[in-house]
Write an enzyme that holds these catalytic residues in place. Structure first.
Site, short mmCIF file in Angstrom:
data_model
loop_
_atom_site.label_atom_id
_atom_site.label_comp_id
_atom_site.label_asym_id
_atom_site.label_seq_id
_atom_site.Cartn_x
_atom_site.Cartn_y
_atom_site.Cartn_z
N SER A 173 0.81 -1.10 -0.06
CA SER A 173 0.00 0.05 -0.17
C SER A 173 0.91 1.22 0.01
O SER A 173 2.02 1.23 0.34
CB SER A 173 -0.78 0.03 1.40
OG SER A 173 -1.57 1.13 1.61
N TYR A 186 -1.79 -1.13 10.43
CA TYR A 186 -1.90 -1.29 9.18
C TYR A 186 -0.89 -0.96 8.47
O TYR A 186 -0.11 -1.61 7.50
CB TYR A 186 -3.30 -0.45 8.60
CG TYR A 186 -3.28 -0.85 7.12
CD1 TYR A 186 -3.73 -2.04 6.73
CD2 TYR A 186 -2.95 0.04 6.16
CE1 TYR A 186 -4.42 -2.17 5.35
CE2 TYR A 186 -3.16 0.10 4.64
CZ TYR A 186 -3.87 -1.36 4.40
OH TYR A 186 -4.14 -1.27 2.94
N1 LIG Z 1 -8.89 -0.40 -0.41
C1 LIG Z 1 -7.98 0.31 -0.30
O1 LIG Z 1 -8.00 1.45 -0.43
C2 LIG Z 1 -6.31 -0.14 -0.17
C3 LIG Z 1 -5.47 0.57 -0.64
C4 LIG Z 1 -4.16 0.12 -0.74
C5 LIG Z 1 -3.75 -1.17 -0.50
N2 LIG Z 1 -4.91 -2.10 -0.33
C6 LIG Z 1 -4.81 -3.40 -0.22
O2 LIG Z 1 -5.25 -4.18 -1.30
C7 LIG Z 1 -5.53 -5.57 -0.73
C8 LIG Z 1 -7.00 -6.08 -1.40
O3 LIG Z 1 -7.77 -4.90 -0.65
P1 LIG Z 1 -9.21 -4.54 -1.27
O4 LIG Z 1 -9.44 -3.16 -0.92
O5 LIG Z 1 -9.83 -5.27 -2.24
O6 LIG Z 1 -10.12 -4.98 0.37
P2 LIG Z 1 -11.32 -6.07 0.57
O7 LIG Z 1 -11.85 -6.05 1.68
O8 LIG Z 1 -12.27 -5.85 -0.65
O9 LIG Z 1 -10.36 -7.46 0.13
C9 LIG Z 1 -9.70 -8.19 1.12
C10 LIG Z 1 -10.00 -9.51 0.98
O10 LIG Z 1 -9.10 -10.23 2.09
C11 LIG Z 1 -9.65 -11.19 2.69
N3 LIG Z 1 -9.23 -11.34 3.72
C12 LIG Z 1 -9.28 -10.75 5.03
N4 LIG Z 1 -8.72 -11.65 6.12
C13 LIG Z 1 -8.49 -12.79 5.54
C14 LIG Z 1 -7.71 -14.00 6.10
N5 LIG Z 1 -7.35 -14.14 7.12
N6 LIG Z 1 -7.63 -14.91 5.29
C15 LIG Z 1 -7.85 -14.97 3.85
N7 LIG Z 1 -8.57 -13.81 3.40
C16 LIG Z 1 -8.78 -12.81 4.21
C17 LIG Z 1 -11.39 -10.72 2.93
O11 LIG Z 1 -12.36 -11.57 3.13
C18 LIG Z 1 -11.40 -9.73 1.46
O12 LIG Z 1 -12.17 -10.65 0.63
C19 LIG Z 1 -5.42 -5.72 0.72
O13 LIG Z 1 -4.07 -6.04 0.82
C20 LIG Z 1 -5.45 -4.04 0.97
O14 LIG Z 1 -4.52 -3.86 2.33
C21 LIG Z 1 -6.37 -1.50 -0.15
#
Ligand SMILES: NC(=O)c1ccc[n+]([C@@H]2O[C@H](COP(=O)([O-])OP(=O)(O)OC[C@H]3O[C@@H](n4cnc5c(N)ncnc54)[C@H](O)[C@@H]3O)[C@@H](O)[C@H]2O)c1
Length: 316
Positions: A173, A186
């Site tokens: 991120s 985080y």
């Molecule tokens: N959304 C944002 O603004 C953002 C920004 C930068 C980075 N990210 C990163 O991108 C990635 C995807 O995020 P997203 O926005 O699609 O979020 P999201 O919440 O839509 O998806 C995350 C997924 O991870 C799964 N998950 C959570 N804990 C878990 C576990 N213990 N075992 C297996 N699966 C698990 C959840 O069920 C979910 O389906 C993440 O690593 C997040 O940190 C997100």
């Protein structure tokens, strides 16, 4: 004498690789083919993971979907199936649980084969000021956002090393490059994930395992629901990103075998400035960009943390 020879060789390489990178800016590299590759995506049950699964399926890859949220994972499974005649396997797996990761990885090796592209995407956010974060959620953030990457790589890297072939993808991120107020656990876990991926990349490169590629992804705020309630102060500088836009960028970076991708490009500026301007200047810039108020109206995903310890089941 050795110093002179070493320095000449180094400068030669440095110049050569500089020119090579300029050439690749003008003539993009050929994209690699992923048809028939076994692509495992953690956190495939929603957001970025789901979109990446759909993109890889359209390119003919064999998909292995992992998520703790079985319902979301099965919805991704269905959407992937809709893209055509694809092989897709869905497993319920809590990536924060080391034993479960190893056990489900064993199942995948037996039932699908050796994973050749591993995308560590699962993530959680607590979104509280430091002193309000319960200890178990600090640990959970590290377990899901960072430690899980160690376990999945331990499980799938040996087969890649044997063949000197594979690809490790780390979804970190922008918060893994710059600390953000209200995201202490985080941010720290995303720094850890990035540090692990970078260090492993160098280790593999120095061991001449150069056909095992690494891609480290650092997106800014995406509209997936994970950071619901958060907004960008000046969207012309740092817009909230459409998940589909990010998914396409990440897919291209993987296919072009790029090591780093930061989205949007403006975030590179913050990263460079962080190294060269004074702390007070950095804070003034952060305030101008809204870093002080970014988390003020954070809601996030309701119940996201409650899912973290259900028993495991598998679908195919
Ligand atoms: N959304 C944002 O603004 C953002 C920004 C930068 C980075 N990210 C990163 O991108 C990635 C995807 O995020 P997203 O926005 O699609 O979020 P999201 O919440 O839509 O998806 C995350 C997924 O991870 C799964 N998950 C959570 N804990 C878990 C576990 N213990 N075992 C297996 N699966 C698990 C959840 O069920 C979910 O389906 C993440 O690593 C997040 O940190 C997100």
């Amino acid at each position: 004498m050795n110093v002179i020879v070493d320095t000449i060789i180094f400068l030669g390489k440095f110049l050569y690789y500089f020119l090579e990178s300029l050439v690749y800016k003008i003539i993009p590299k050929n994209k690699k083919k992923v048809s028939g590759e076994i692509v495992l995506i953690t956190g495939a049950g929603s957001g970025l993971g789901r979109l990446l699964a759909i993109h890889f399926a359209k390119l003919g890859a064999i998909l292995v979907l992992w998520d703790i949220n079985q319902e979301g994972n099965m919805e991704t499974f269905r959407l992937v199936k809709e893209t055509g005649d694809v092989k897709v396997f869905a497993y319920k797996c809590d990536c924060s649980n080391r034993q479960e990761v190893y056990r489900v990885a064993g199942q995948v090796r037996k039932e699908v084969g050796d994973v050749t592209i591993l995308i560590n995407n699962a993530g959680i956010v607590t979104g509280k000021p430091f002193l309000d974060i319960p200890d178990h959620l600090v640990e959970k953030s590290f377990l899901v956002n960072a430690f899980a990457h160690f376990w999945t790589c331990k499980a799938f890297l040996p087969a890649m090393i044997k063949l000197n072939r594979g690809h490790l993808v780390c979804i970190s991120s922008v918060a893994g490059l710059v600390g953000i107020k209200g995201l202490s656990d985080y941010s720290a876990s995303k720094f850890a994930a990035l540090g692990f991926a970078e260090s492993l990349f160098l280790e593999l490169t120095m061991q001449k395992k150069t056909e095992i590629k690494t891609t480290i992804v650092c997106p800014y705020l995406m509209k997936t629901g994970m950071f619901d309630g958060c907004t960008s102060k000046y969207s012309f500088l740092l817009p909230s990103l459409e998940p589909e836009y990010v998914a396409k960028k990440v897919l291209d970076a993987i296919l072009e075998e790029r090591v780093y991708i930061i989205i949007p490009k403006f975030a590179y500026v913050a990263l460079i400035l962080k190294q060269i301007i004074s702390t007070k200047m950095m804070i003034a810039l952060g305030e101008y960009l809204g870093a002080d108020t970014f988390m003020a109206s954070f809601k996030g995903r309701e119940k996201a943390n409650e899912l973290q310890s259900e028993p495991e089941r598998k679908h195919q």
